[in-house]
Write a protein that holds these residues in place. Structure first.
Motif, PDB file in Angstrom:
ATOM      1  N   LYS A  27     -27.463  -5.360   3.148  1.00 29.60           N
ATOM      2  CA  LYS A  27     -28.272  -4.168   2.865  1.00 29.60           C
ATOM      3  C   LYS A  27     -27.445  -2.895   3.002  1.00 29.60           C
ATOM      4  CE  LYS A  27     -31.815  -3.770   1.824  1.00 29.60           C
ATOM      5  NZ  LYS A  27     -32.377  -3.507   0.464  1.00 29.60           N
ATOM      6  N   GLN A  28     -26.589  -2.836   4.018  1.00 27.85           N
ATOM      7  CA  GLN A  28     -25.727  -1.654   4.174  1.00 27.85           C
ATOM      8  C   GLN A  28     -24.831  -1.482   2.951  1.00 27.85           C
ATOM      9  OE1 GLN A  28     -22.291  -1.889   6.786  1.00 27.85           O
ATOM     10  NE2 GLN A  28     -22.870   0.033   7.762  1.00 27.85           N
ATOM     11  N   ARG A  29     -24.269  -2.600   2.458  1.00 24.38           N
ATOM     12  CA  ARG A  29     -23.407  -2.528   1.278  1.00 24.38           C
ATOM     13  C   ARG A  29     -24.188  -2.046   0.066  1.00 24.38           C
ATOM     14  NH1 ARG A  29     -18.842  -1.343   1.280  1.00 24.38           N
ATOM     15  NH2 ARG A  29     -19.746   0.237  -0.060  1.00 24.38           N
ATOM     16  N   GLU A  30     -25.420  -2.523  -0.096  1.00 24.89           N
ATOM     17  CA  GLU A  30     -26.248  -2.088  -1.220  1.00 24.89           C
ATOM     18  C   GLU A  30     -26.522  -0.587  -1.150  1.00 24.89           C
ATOM     19  OE1 GLU A  30     -29.753  -4.421  -1.000  1.00 24.89           O
ATOM     20  OE2 GLU A  30     -28.789  -6.291  -1.659  1.00 24.89           O
ATOM     21  N   LEU A  31     -26.851  -0.106   0.041  1.00 26.01           N
ATOM     22  CA  LEU A  31     -27.139   1.324   0.204  1.00 26.01           C
ATOM     23  C   LEU A  31     -25.902   2.170  -0.058  1.00 26.01           C
ATOM     24  CD1 LEU A  31     -29.396   1.200   3.398  1.00 26.01           C
ATOM     25  CD2 LEU A  31     -30.134   1.673   1.060  1.00 26.01           C
ATOM     26  N   LEU A  32     -24.763   1.735   0.440  1.00 25.12           N
ATOM     27  CA  LEU A  32     -23.533   2.496   0.230  1.00 25.12           C
ATOM     28  C   LEU A  32     -23.137   2.507  -1.246  1.00 25.12           C
ATOM     29  CD1 LEU A  32     -21.469   1.323   3.334  1.00 25.12           C
ATOM     30  CD2 LEU A  32     -22.449   3.593   2.955  1.00 25.12           C
ATOM     31  N   ASP A  33     -23.319   1.376  -1.926  1.00 28.18           N
ATOM     32  CA  ASP A  33     -23.010   1.329  -3.357  1.00 28.18           C
ATOM     33  C   ASP A  33     -23.927   2.268  -4.138  1.00 28.18           C
ATOM     34  OD1 ASP A  33     -21.011  -0.478  -2.906  1.00 28.18           O
ATOM     35  OD2 ASP A  33     -22.184  -2.237  -3.496  1.00 28.18           O
ATOM     36  N   ARG A 129     -34.676  15.536 -12.126  1.00 29.49           N
ATOM     37  CA  ARG A 129     -33.697  14.488 -11.840  1.00 29.49           C
ATOM     38  C   ARG A 129     -32.819  14.883 -10.664  1.00 29.49           C
ATOM     39  NH1 ARG A 129     -32.676   9.684 -10.677  1.00 29.49           N
ATOM     40  NH2 ARG A 129     -30.526   8.998 -11.042  1.00 29.49           N
ATOM     41  N   TYR A 130     -32.443  16.152 -10.615  1.00 30.20           N
ATOM     42  CA  TYR A 130     -31.607  16.635  -9.517  1.00 30.20           C
ATOM     43  C   TYR A 130     -32.348  16.485  -8.190  1.00 30.20           C
ATOM     44  CZ  TYR A 130     -28.700  19.809  -6.753  1.00 30.20           C
ATOM     45  OH  TYR A 130     -27.897  20.352  -5.789  1.00 30.20           O
ATOM     46  N   ARG A 131     -33.622  16.850  -8.173  1.00 27.87           N
ATOM     47  CA  ARG A 131     -34.415  16.722  -6.944  1.00 27.87           C
ATOM     48  C   ARG A 131     -34.596  15.254  -6.562  1.00 27.87           C
ATOM     49  NH1 ARG A 131     -36.704  21.268  -5.131  1.00 27.87           N
ATOM     50  NH2 ARG A 131     -36.818  23.081  -6.519  1.00 27.87           N
ATOM     51  N   ALA A 132     -34.807  14.401  -7.566  1.00 26.92           N
ATOM     52  CA  ALA A 132     -34.994  12.978  -7.282  1.00 26.92           C
ATOM     53  C   ALA A 132     -33.738  12.378  -6.652  1.00 26.92           C
ATOM     54  CB  ALA A 132     -35.357  12.239  -8.569  1.00 26.92           C
ATOM     55  N   ILE A 133     -32.564  12.764  -7.179  1.00 25.44           N
ATOM     56  CA  ILE A 133     -31.312  12.267  -6.605  1.00 25.44           C
ATOM     57  C   ILE A 133     -31.163  12.748  -5.168  1.00 25.44           C
ATOM     58  CG2 ILE A 133     -28.790  12.449  -6.727  1.00 25.44           C
ATOM     59  CD1 ILE A 133     -29.015  12.428  -9.736  1.00 25.44           C
ATOM     60  N   GLY A 134     -31.468  14.021  -4.941  1.00 28.68           N
ATOM     61  CA  GLY A 134     -31.367  14.559  -3.585  1.00 28.68           C
ATOM     62  C   GLY A 134     -32.278  13.829  -2.613  1.00 28.68           C
ATOM     63  N   GLN A 135     -33.507  13.544  -3.054  1.00 30.16           N
ATOM     64  CA  GLN A 135     -34.444  12.836  -2.186  1.00 30.16           C
ATOM     65  C   GLN A 135     -33.981  11.406  -1.914  1.00 30.16           C
ATOM     66  OE1 GLN A 135     -38.077  13.257  -4.384  1.00 30.16           O
ATOM     67  NE2 GLN A 135     -38.399  15.393  -3.767  1.00 30.16           N
ATOM     68  N   ILE A 140     -31.439   7.358   1.667  1.00 28.36           N
ATOM     69  CA  ILE A 140     -30.346   6.425   1.951  1.00 28.36           C
ATOM     70  C   ILE A 140     -29.640   6.801   3.244  1.00 28.36           C
ATOM     71  CG2 ILE A 140     -28.065   5.668   1.162  1.00 28.36           C
ATOM     72  CD1 ILE A 140     -29.140   5.802  -1.700  1.00 28.36           C
ATOM     73  N   ALA A 141     -29.359   8.095   3.423  1.00 24.17           N
ATOM     74  CA  ALA A 141     -28.677   8.545   4.643  1.00 24.17           C
ATOM     75  C   ALA A 141     -29.499   8.205   5.882  1.00 24.17           C
ATOM     76  CB  ALA A 141     -28.421  10.052   4.572  1.00 24.17           C
ATOM     77  N   GLU A 142     -30.815   8.408   5.817  1.00 23.67           N
ATOM     78  CA  GLU A 142     -31.666   8.093   6.962  1.00 23.67           C
ATOM     79  C   GLU A 142     -31.741   6.586   7.185  1.00 23.67           C
ATOM     80  OE1 GLU A 142     -32.982  10.232   9.153  1.00 23.67           O
ATOM     81  OE2 GLU A 142     -31.836  11.747   8.041  1.00 23.67           O
ATOM     82  N   ALA A 143     -31.764   5.805   6.098  1.00 22.80           N
ATOM     83  CA  ALA A 143     -31.791   4.348   6.227  1.00 22.80           C
ATOM     84  C   ALA A 143     -30.515   3.839   6.893  1.00 22.80           C
ATOM     85  CB  ALA A 143     -31.974   3.705   4.853  1.00 22.80           C
ATOM     86  N   LEU A 144     -29.377   4.423   6.520  1.00 20.54           N
ATOM     87  CA  LEU A 144     -28.104   4.016   7.137  1.00 20.54           C
ATOM     88  C   LEU A 144     -28.098   4.340   8.627  1.00 20.54           C
ATOM     89  CD1 LEU A 144     -25.632   5.131   4.331  1.00 20.54           C
ATOM     90  CD2 LEU A 144     -26.124   2.783   5.030  1.00 20.54           C
ATOM     91  N   LYS A 145     -28.729   5.463   9.005  1.00 21.19           N
ATOM     92  CA  LYS A 145     -28.822   5.809  10.422  1.00 21.19           C
ATOM     93  C   LYS A 145     -29.654   4.770  11.173  1.00 21.19           C
ATOM     94  CE  LYS A 145     -28.457  10.848   9.880  1.00 21.19           C
ATOM     95  NZ  LYS A 145     -29.181  12.134  10.036  1.00 21.19           N
ATOM     96  N   LEU A 146     -30.741   4.318  10.536  1.00 23.35           N
ATOM     97  CA  LEU A 146     -31.589   3.317  11.181  1.00 23.35           C
ATOM     98  C   LEU A 146     -30.864   1.973  11.308  1.00 23.35           C
ATOM     99  CD1 LEU A 146     -35.020   4.043   9.427  1.00 23.35           C
ATOM    100  CD2 LEU A 146     -34.350   4.648  11.757  1.00 23.35           C
ATOM    101  N   LEU A 147     -30.036   1.659  10.325  1.00 27.46           N
ATOM    102  CA  LEU A 147     -29.316   0.386  10.362  1.00 27.46           C
ATOM    103  C   LEU A 147     -28.208   0.370  11.415  1.00 27.46           C
ATOM    104  CD1 LEU A 147     -28.815  -0.659   6.621  1.00 27.46           C
ATOM    105  CD2 LEU A 147     -30.363  -1.651   8.292  1.00 27.46           C
ATOM    106  N   ALA A 148     -27.633   1.539  11.710  1.00 28.13           N
ATOM    107  CA  ALA A 148     -26.443   1.596  12.572  1.00 28.13           C
ATOM    108  C   ALA A 148     -26.629   0.879  13.911  1.00 28.13           C
ATOM    109  CB  ALA A 148     -26.012   3.044  12.775  1.00 28.13           C
ATOM    110  N   PRO A 149     -27.688   1.191  14.710  1.00 32.70           N
ATOM    111  CA  PRO A 149     -27.819   0.479  15.996  1.00 32.70           C
ATOM    112  C   PRO A 149     -28.102  -1.008  15.817  1.00 32.70           C
ATOM    113  CG  PRO A 149     -29.742   1.878  15.577  1.00 32.70           C
ATOM    114  CD  PRO A 149     -28.724   2.226  14.542  1.00 32.70           C
TER     115      PRO A 149
END
Length: 258
Positions: A27-33, A129-135, A140-149
């Protein structure tokens, strides 16, 4: 020809020991990709390039046009005065009160888009589209934070399981290294004994062109690399205390080294 069985991938080997850790890594690899893909979409601009060349007709100039990235287009739109103007919601279209009193029973119901008109479209067509990408990038950034621990915990559990399976294999490897280090030290001790015997026999032993052992020559010193290696193996209980060497030198070491 018989087909050779391919080696399992790293993620497959991890999954065989700790399935959750493998799932977390996948999942981390998918999010980073996906994060990389969105970043490329935002920043895929290229500058305008002029190409100079010569031909029989003289010099020629060609141009590769600029490709403006989505992020740059967003910046330019934000700087534009039109984009900075507030976008008030359109006012509802209300029917004349007096006219409704006169003919209201004959009128069709008023459309909802007249009573509650939708907001005006953005001044910059690509803004949604710009707003959608930002959201999505924020998610993704928040999901990666949750995955870290979770990854940290799973990696520790996975490591403990692997070590439990292969601890004896590692200890055998360390014991082999220790045995070879002891044998190496014994040979250095024999070297010192030989040189000292020549020295005592009055031989100018430098004519042997002795090798330069550096710090390995100081086998009687606890800080000698061979001693520290073996003592470390004992300290971590990979080998018993009986493996500790007791090397000595037959004379002052400074008389036996170059």
């Amino acid at each position: 020809m018989a087909k050779t069985k391919s080696e399992p991938s790293l993620i497959d080997r991890i999954a065989a020991v700790h399935p959750k850790y493998a799932a977390l890594l996948t999942k981390q690899r998918e999010l980073l990709d996906r994060q990389d893909e969105l970043q490329r979409e935002l920043n895929n601009g290229t500058p305008q390039i002029f190409h100079f060349g010569r031909s029989e007709d003289g010099e020629r100039v060609s141009m590769t046009p600029e490709r403006v990235s989505l992020a740059e287009r967003a910046r330019r739109a934000t700087l534009g005065w039109v984009a900075q103007l507030p976008k008030p919601k359109p006012k509802p279209k209300l029917r004349h009160e007096g006219a409704v009193e006169l003919v209201g029973e004959l009128l069709s119901p008023q459309p909802i888009e007249e009573l509650n008109p939708p907001p005006l479209p953005p001044a910059w067509a690509e803004e949604p589209r710009y707003r959608a990408i930002g959201q999505e990038l924020e998610s993704i950034a928040e999901a990666l934070k949750l995955l870290a621990p979770e990854l940290t915990k799973a990696r520790r559990e996975y490591s403990e399981l692997v070590v439990a399976q292969r601890r004896e294999e590692y200890q055998a490897l360390v014991e082999s290294i220790v045995d070879r280090a002891r044998a190496f030290g014994d040979e250095i001790s024999r070297h010192h004994t030989f040189i000292n015997q020549q020295r005592e026999d009055g031989v100018e032993w430098l004519h042997y062109r002795p090798i330069n052992m550096g710090s390995l020559a100081y086998i009687a010193d606890p800080t000698c690399p061979l001693n520290t290696l073996i003592e470390s193996a004992i300290e971590h209980r990979h080998v018993g205390a009986g493996k500790s060497p007791r090397w000595t030198v037959p004379a002052n070491i400074q008389l036996l080294v170059r």
